[in-house]
Enzyme design. Sequence first.
Site, PDB file in Angstrom:
ATOM      1  N   CYS A   1       0.821  -1.205   0.000  1.00  0.00           N
ATOM      2  CA  CYS A   1       0.000   0.000   0.000  1.00  0.00           C
ATOM      3  C   CYS A   1       0.862   1.265   0.000  1.00  0.00           C
ATOM      4  O   CYS A   1       0.401   2.333  -0.386  1.00  0.00           O
ATOM      5  CB  CYS A   1      -0.938   0.007   1.202  1.00  0.00           C
ATOM      6  SG  CYS A   1      -0.104  -0.030   2.801  1.00  0.00           S
ATOM      7  N   ASN A   2       2.121   1.137   0.416  1.00  0.00           N
ATOM      8  CA  ASN A   2       2.995   2.314   0.502  1.00  0.00           C
ATOM      9  C   ASN A   2       4.034   2.406  -0.612  1.00  0.00           C
ATOM     10  O   ASN A   2       4.692   3.433  -0.742  1.00  0.00           O
ATOM     11  CB  ASN A   2       3.747   2.317   1.842  1.00  0.00           C
ATOM     12  CG  ASN A   2       2.857   2.760   2.989  1.00  0.00           C
ATOM     13  OD1 ASN A   2       1.896   3.492   2.777  1.00  0.00           O
ATOM     14  ND2 ASN A   2       3.152   2.300   4.190  1.00  0.00           N
TER      15      ASN A   2
ATOM     16  N   SER B   1       9.566   3.008   5.933  1.00  0.00           N
ATOM     17  CA  SER B   1       8.109   2.912   5.976  1.00  0.00           C
ATOM     18  C   SER B   1       7.485   4.224   6.414  1.00  0.00           C
ATOM     19  O   SER B   1       8.136   5.061   7.048  1.00  0.00           O
ATOM     20  CB  SER B   1       7.678   1.803   6.946  1.00  0.00           C
ATOM     21  OG  SER B   1       8.160   0.555   6.535  1.00  0.00           O
TER      22      SER B   1
ATOM     23  N   LYS C   1      -5.288  -9.684   5.481  1.00  0.00           N
ATOM     24  CA  LYS C   1      -4.246  -9.364   6.467  1.00  0.00           C
ATOM     25  C   LYS C   1      -4.481  -7.995   7.090  1.00  0.00           C
ATOM     26  O   LYS C   1      -4.446  -7.829   8.310  1.00  0.00           O
ATOM     27  CB  LYS C   1      -2.873  -9.400   5.792  1.00  0.00           C
ATOM     28  CG  LYS C   1      -2.444 -10.787   5.341  1.00  0.00           C
ATOM     29  CD  LYS C   1      -1.097 -10.732   4.640  1.00  0.00           C
ATOM     30  CE  LYS C   1      -0.701 -12.100   4.113  1.00  0.00           C
ATOM     31  NZ  LYS C   1       0.587 -12.038   3.362  1.00  0.00           N
TER      32      LYS C   1
END
Length: 543
Positions: free
Chosen positions: A143-144, A202, A287
Amino acid sequence: MAATVGGFTTCFTRSSAESVAPSTSYSAPVRVFVKPSKTKRLVLQRGASWGLRCEIDPNTASVRSSQIGSIPPALSALELLKTSSADRYTRERSSIVVIGLNVHTAPVELREKLAIPEAQWSHAIGELCGLNHIEEAAVLSTCNRIEIYVVALSQHRGVKEVTEWMSTRSGIPVSELCKHRVLLYNKDATQHLFEVSAGLDSLVLGEGQILAQVKHVVKTGQGVAGFDRKISGLFKHAISVGKRVRTETNISSGSVSVSSAAVELAQKKLPESSYGTAKLLVVGAGKMGKLVIKHLIAKGCRNMVVVNRTQDGVDSLSKELKDVEIIYKPLSEILVCAAESDVIFTCTASKTLLFTKEHVAMLPPARTETGRRLFVDISVPRNVEPCVSELETVSVFNVDDLKEVVAANKEDRLQKVQEAQSIIAEELNKFDAWKDSLETVPTIKKFRAYVERIRASELDKCLSKMGEDIPKKKKVAINDLSLGIANKLLHGPIQHLRCDGSDSRTLDEILQNMYAINRMFDLETDLSVLEEKIRAKVERGQK
């Protein structure tokens, strides 16, 4: 087309595209230098303004089969270099390259167009390795971030091909990709992946989910053509780095993940008076959805509705999380459930929008103090249509909006980042030593084979002179003697070709040793390695 100038023959080869349609453009010319030579040699090297330069013995029109292996005439290296897509290869050292976009460089609306579902990673690797200058590849899509890791035969051409592939796949112009992309080579690319695996790159510093995603890259790549020695070795080492950083620095303690940040964001945006009574809907029980549910429970929530394609995942979650009421609803009832909910978390892998402006506009106002319904969309691609935020009765937040929550939790872990960087620097040296050792492997193999041919030949001569009635025991003893002599003679040179970081020899020294052995024993390792790469590309293209 060929022309002879000053004793040299210059051949011009048309580009591979010309075999399909006429073209006036030609690829770089191939100069063939015909010079007297005591030995038969084929040397490929990069010229300043020319393509591949070949020196060929005038006494033969072809290269010895012993020099080029068992390639059939139709796939000879020279023919491939002239007539196929392999004519674009050079003798540059292969480079590890990372090309991609992440949460720090590109908005979610760009990342979602490039996102590659896990089920398509293997296919993407195949497509990437089908490009002319890509040997190996891996895909890391979360997603990142969406990052492509490749081993490129040529840095410039490999980057160009991968960027164009990304553009074609996503519909994003190359010029736009170049504005936002991460582009790193070799040691910088390796360090980047180590930092990603350790959670240093992240959105949420130290988050643990990215390490699981890096592990999944290796699991998915097993047995896939193109996920080969260098790339698989890189990702496996990155996993070790991620584990070591988390163990030795405790960087993940007290940290938040994307899912927990989403829950915290919803808590911040919801009026305090409404938090205890707000009705919650979680769309997706994968998840990310499971993590959202667990973090909601940690915040005190004891009942919620979960919309999912199947009931199995929700049922197993209900058994795991006792004393919590989790109500399952099928995807067909998503709008009915949304109408009854005040806060909606979306976390699915759906490529199609689940909530459009038209549908959300028909929903009744939320029962919160402000009457505004909260959508927290942490899916990439997004599940909520961006223009939904234009409605006065709705507030929409996506994964990029989590930064304000993350910033508050970052300060107390900055000291641990410095500790993590020290570990990464140490592991980087270990990986570089391993990668550099691969450079000498072909020479070691060919040198061993060269010595073995001589040993076997001399052994046969010796045994033939001794007659046919030699006892078997004596034959074995003579064979063992020849093996022992050969191995002892090989030991010293091979030790000086190894590069495992356990001694004081530098890579330059080891490569000089490699070049010297190649020259002394006429091994032509560079040629054999290039031919192996060409043959692999041709065979892969024929499948």
